[in-house]
Design an enzyme around this catalytic site. Structure first.
Site, PDB file in Angstrom:
ATOM      1  N   ARG A 238      -7.204  11.919  -5.164  1.00 52.84           N
ATOM      2  CA  ARG A 238      -8.365  11.132  -4.720  1.00 52.84           C
ATOM      3  C   ARG A 238      -9.623  11.981  -4.573  1.00 52.84           C
ATOM      4  NH1 ARG A 238     -12.190   8.658  -3.850  1.00 52.84           N
ATOM      5  NH2 ARG A 238     -12.608   6.969  -2.375  1.00 52.84           N
TER       6      ARG A 238
ATOM      7  N   ARG B 102       0.828  -1.216   0.000  1.00 54.76           N
ATOM      8  CA  ARG B 102       0.000   0.000   0.000  1.00 54.76           C
ATOM      9  C   ARG B 102       0.857   1.259   0.000  1.00 54.76           C
ATOM     10  NH1 ARG B 102      -5.509  -0.510   0.967  1.00 54.76           N
ATOM     11  NH2 ARG B 102      -6.100  -2.673   1.025  1.00 54.76           N
TER      12      ARG B 102
ATOM     13  N   TYR C  32     -14.735 -11.691  -0.001  1.00 61.75           N
ATOM     14  CA  TYR C  32     -15.358 -10.379  -0.243  1.00 61.75           C
ATOM     15  C   TYR C  32     -16.641 -10.518  -1.064  1.00 61.75           C
ATOM     16  CZ  TYR C  32     -11.507  -7.488   1.530  1.00 61.75           C
ATOM     17  OH  TYR C  32     -10.594  -6.866   2.327  1.00 61.75           O
TER      18      TYR C  32
HETATM   19  O1  1CP Z   1       0.565   0.958  -3.520  1.00 69.10           O
HETATM   20  C1  1CP Z   1      -0.340   0.151  -3.405  1.00 69.10           C
HETATM   21  O2  1CP Z   1      -0.199  -0.951  -2.845  1.00 69.10           O
HETATM   22  C2  1CP Z   1      -1.683   0.546  -3.971  1.00 69.10           C
HETATM   23  C3  1CP Z   1      -2.385  -0.483  -4.765  1.00 69.10           C
HETATM   24  C4  1CP Z   1      -3.347  -1.321  -3.940  1.00 69.10           C
HETATM   25  C5  1CP Z   1      -3.207  -2.667  -3.582  1.00 69.10           C
HETATM   26  C6  1CP Z   1      -2.008  -3.563  -3.844  1.00 69.10           C
HETATM   27  C7  1CP Z   1      -4.608  -0.905  -3.425  1.00 69.10           C
HETATM   28  C8  1CP Z   1      -5.167   0.458  -3.556  1.00 69.10           C
HETATM   29  N1  1CP Z   1      -5.227  -1.985  -2.859  1.00 69.10           N
HETATM   30  C9  1CP Z   1      -4.397  -3.065  -2.930  1.00 69.10           C
HETATM   31  C10 1CP Z   1      -4.672  -4.432  -2.477  1.00 69.10           C
HETATM   32  C11 1CP Z   1      -5.824  -4.685  -1.599  1.00 69.10           C
HETATM   33  N2  1CP Z   1      -7.097  -4.162  -1.657  1.00 69.10           N
HETATM   34  C12 1CP Z   1      -5.823  -5.674  -0.578  1.00 69.10           C
HETATM   35  C13 1CP Z   1      -4.649  -6.569  -0.277  1.00 69.10           C
HETATM   36  C14 1CP Z   1      -3.651  -5.909   0.613  1.00 69.10           C
HETATM   37  C15 1CP Z   1      -4.025  -5.862   2.074  1.00 69.10           C
HETATM   38  O3  1CP Z   1      -4.295  -6.934   2.664  1.00 69.10           O
HETATM   39  O4  1CP Z   1      -4.017  -4.760   2.620  1.00 69.10           O
HETATM   40  C16 1CP Z   1      -7.094  -5.675   0.014  1.00 69.10           C
HETATM   41  C17 1CP Z   1      -7.571  -6.549   1.156  1.00 69.10           C
HETATM   42  C18 1CP Z   1      -7.893  -4.726  -0.673  1.00 69.10           C
HETATM   43  C19 1CP Z   1      -9.342  -4.438  -0.433  1.00 69.10           C
HETATM   44  C20 1CP Z   1      -9.546  -3.021  -0.101  1.00 69.10           C
HETATM   45  N3  1CP Z   1      -9.452  -2.014  -1.033  1.00 69.10           N
HETATM   46  C21 1CP Z   1      -9.801  -2.436   1.149  1.00 69.10           C
HETATM   47  C22 1CP Z   1      -9.946  -3.175   2.475  1.00 69.10           C
HETATM   48  C23 1CP Z   1     -11.386  -3.398   2.761  1.00 69.10           C
HETATM   49  C24 1CP Z   1     -11.663  -4.152   4.052  1.00 69.10           C
HETATM   50  O5  1CP Z   1     -12.020  -3.478   5.022  1.00 69.10           O
HETATM   51  O6  1CP Z   1     -11.546  -5.366   4.073  1.00 69.10           O
HETATM   52  C25 1CP Z   1      -9.900  -1.058   0.957  1.00 69.10           C
HETATM   53  C26 1CP Z   1     -10.215   0.007   1.965  1.00 69.10           C
HETATM   54  C27 1CP Z   1      -9.636  -0.817  -0.425  1.00 69.10           C
HETATM   55  C28 1CP Z   1      -9.584   0.500  -1.127  1.00 69.10           C
HETATM   56  C29 1CP Z   1      -8.240   0.918  -1.565  1.00 69.10           C
HETATM   57  N4  1CP Z   1      -7.415   0.158  -2.388  1.00 69.10           N
HETATM   58  C30 1CP Z   1      -6.261   0.861  -2.658  1.00 69.10           C
HETATM   59  C31 1CP Z   1      -6.365   2.131  -1.999  1.00 69.10           C
HETATM   60  C32 1CP Z   1      -5.347   3.225  -2.063  1.00 69.10           C
HETATM   61  C33 1CP Z   1      -7.595   2.158  -1.315  1.00 69.10           C
HETATM   62  C34 1CP Z   1      -8.168   3.314  -0.515  1.00 69.10           C
HETATM   63  C35 1CP Z   1      -9.274   3.905  -1.261  1.00 69.10           C
HETATM   64  C36 1CP Z   1      -9.585   5.342  -0.929  1.00 69.10           C
HETATM   65  O7  1CP Z   1      -8.731   6.228  -1.113  1.00 69.10           O
HETATM   66  O8  1CP Z   1     -10.742   5.603  -0.552  1.00 69.10           O
END
Ligand code: 1CP
Length: 343
Positions: free
Chosen positions: A37, A24, A150
């Site tokens: 964003r 992330r 999910y």
């Molecule tokens: O630099 C990077 O890594 C950004 C690219 C990236 C990656 C590799 C994002 C952007 N998401 C992910 C993978 C991801 N997404 C995972 C695996 C990694 C981990 O375990 O943390 C998971 C579980 C997700 C699902 C997801 N997407 C969540 C979690 C939800 C939950 O509560 O279970 C969330 C909040 C997101 C949104 C998201 N994805 C990425 C970003 C920057 C964001 C935030 C969105 C925003 O700005 O509102």
């Protein structure tokens, strides 16, 4: 690309200081991310803009000079391609308006068409254009299990109650769904490779929901199906694969399997024990607790030093956090961490 410290480590070669990137790394803790964003209500709409994704992927590279870049996208693009109605509403996590709620839903799933994810492959191409030539780009997907969780739960959750109940009542349909997802992940990663990614990470972010036996049946079996497909395809057979299992209820030495180049360790794992067990067979990535970045500069320095000392002689070590960085981290603290690693 041969001069990349990250790719050297994945090939079990030593570096004078470990390569570093972190999960992330492009995201909400960065003010320059927030700036972009704020132009989008639904996060997924931002992911569908390839030039914007490229710009976001470059932000942490420009700020910190990291040793690898990761595609800017999300693991939930695949469930979205099955038309489960994914949206990320303001201030909330992901929500599916049309989740998998019955065994019947699995029999009636739309066929997966990898072309609907063209925006991701364009993002890979755009990112490659902006990255320095010798800086590798990591492509990724969620593990079939994590994507299924999910898709059934309809979003994030503390206990994933619906998913566990589905597993109990419809194990055969769940397995059918996992097989469909494994094939979709394969096609998706294959296309990411054709578009230019240099390594692959599989995120099994909900591995911890499963008991030791169920981890094998519902998660690892399908990650293996996926990696076997990748390893037998000439397009993807030489691409190193990294597996991240979040706090698995099984010892890593008991499941690490030969298709993998690298194991990414969750922060709860004991890196000393595991590095002794895995030595010479797999690269290791990890595993600083992201919460350490909320502490004093001195504590960050000491915790980094602890890990780097343990891993000093390990051939194929990549510094990373033990899970994704959280939005509450001060970007200056990340700089302290990186300086400490490179010292
Ligand atoms: O630099 C990077 O890594 C950004 C690219 C990236 C990656 C590799 C994002 C952007 N998401 C992910 C993978 C991801 N997404 C995972 C695996 C990694 C981990 O375990 O943390 C998971 C579980 C997700 C699902 C997801 N997407 C969540 C979690 C939800 C939950 O509560 O279970 C969330 C909040 C997101 C949104 C998201 N994805 C990425 C970003 C920057 C964001 C935030 C969105 C925003 O700005 O509102």
């Amino acid at each position: 690309m041969n001069s990349s410290k990250f790719l050297k480590a994945l090939n079990l070669q030593s570096n004078t200081t470990p390569p570093v990137w972190f999960m992330r790394q492009a995201g909400r803790y960065l003010p320059e991310y927030q700036e972009i964003r704020k132009n989008y209500t639904n996060f997924l709409d931002m992911c569908k803009q390839p030039e914007t994704c490229a710009e976001l992927a470059l932000q942490p590279i420009d700020r910190y000079g990291l040793d690898a870049s990761i595609l800017f996208s999300d693991i939930l693009t695949i469930p979205d391609a099955f038309n489960l109605g994914l949206a990320f509403h303001e201030g909330e996590g992901p929500k599916f308006s049309n989740p998998i709620s019955s065994a019947e839903d699995i029999n009636h799933l739309d066929a997966f068409d990898v072309n609907t994810l063209d925006y991701v492959f364009k993002a890979v191409e755009e990112t490659k254009k902006l990255l320095p030539k010798d800086l590798p780009l990591i492509g990724f997907c969620g593990s079939p299990w994590t994507l299924a969780a999910y898709s059934i739960e309809g979003g994030g959750s503390k206990d994933f109650y619906k998913t566990k109940s589905f597993m109990k009542h419809h194990p055969a349909e769940l397995q059918k769904f996992l097989e469909i997802l494994s094939n979709a992940c394969y096609e998706y990663l294959r296309q990411q490779v054709l578009s230019g990614v240099n390594a692959i990470q599989i995120f099994d972010s909900w591995a911890d929901l499963l008991s030791e036996t169920d981890l094998e049946i519902y998660s690892l079996q399908y990650s293996k199906m996926l990696t076997q497909l990748l390893k037998t395809d000439p397009v993807t057979s030489n691409i190193p694969i990294i597996l991240f299992e979040k706090a698995p209820n099984k010892k890593i030495i008991d499941f690490a399997y030969e298709d993998l180049s690298c194991i990414s360790l969750h922060w709860q794992e004991d890196i000393l024990t595991i590095s002794n067990e895995l030595s010479g067979r797999f690269a290791i990535q990890g595993n600083l607790n992201p919460k350490v970045l909320l502490e004093t500069d001195q504590s960050i320095y000491e915790e980094v030093k602890k890990i780097c000392t343990i891993m000093k002689e390990y051939p194929g070590y990549i510094f990373n956090l033990g899970h994704g960085i959280t939005p509450d981290i001060d970007p200056e603290k990340v700089k302290i961490m990186i300086d400490a690693i490179r010292e």
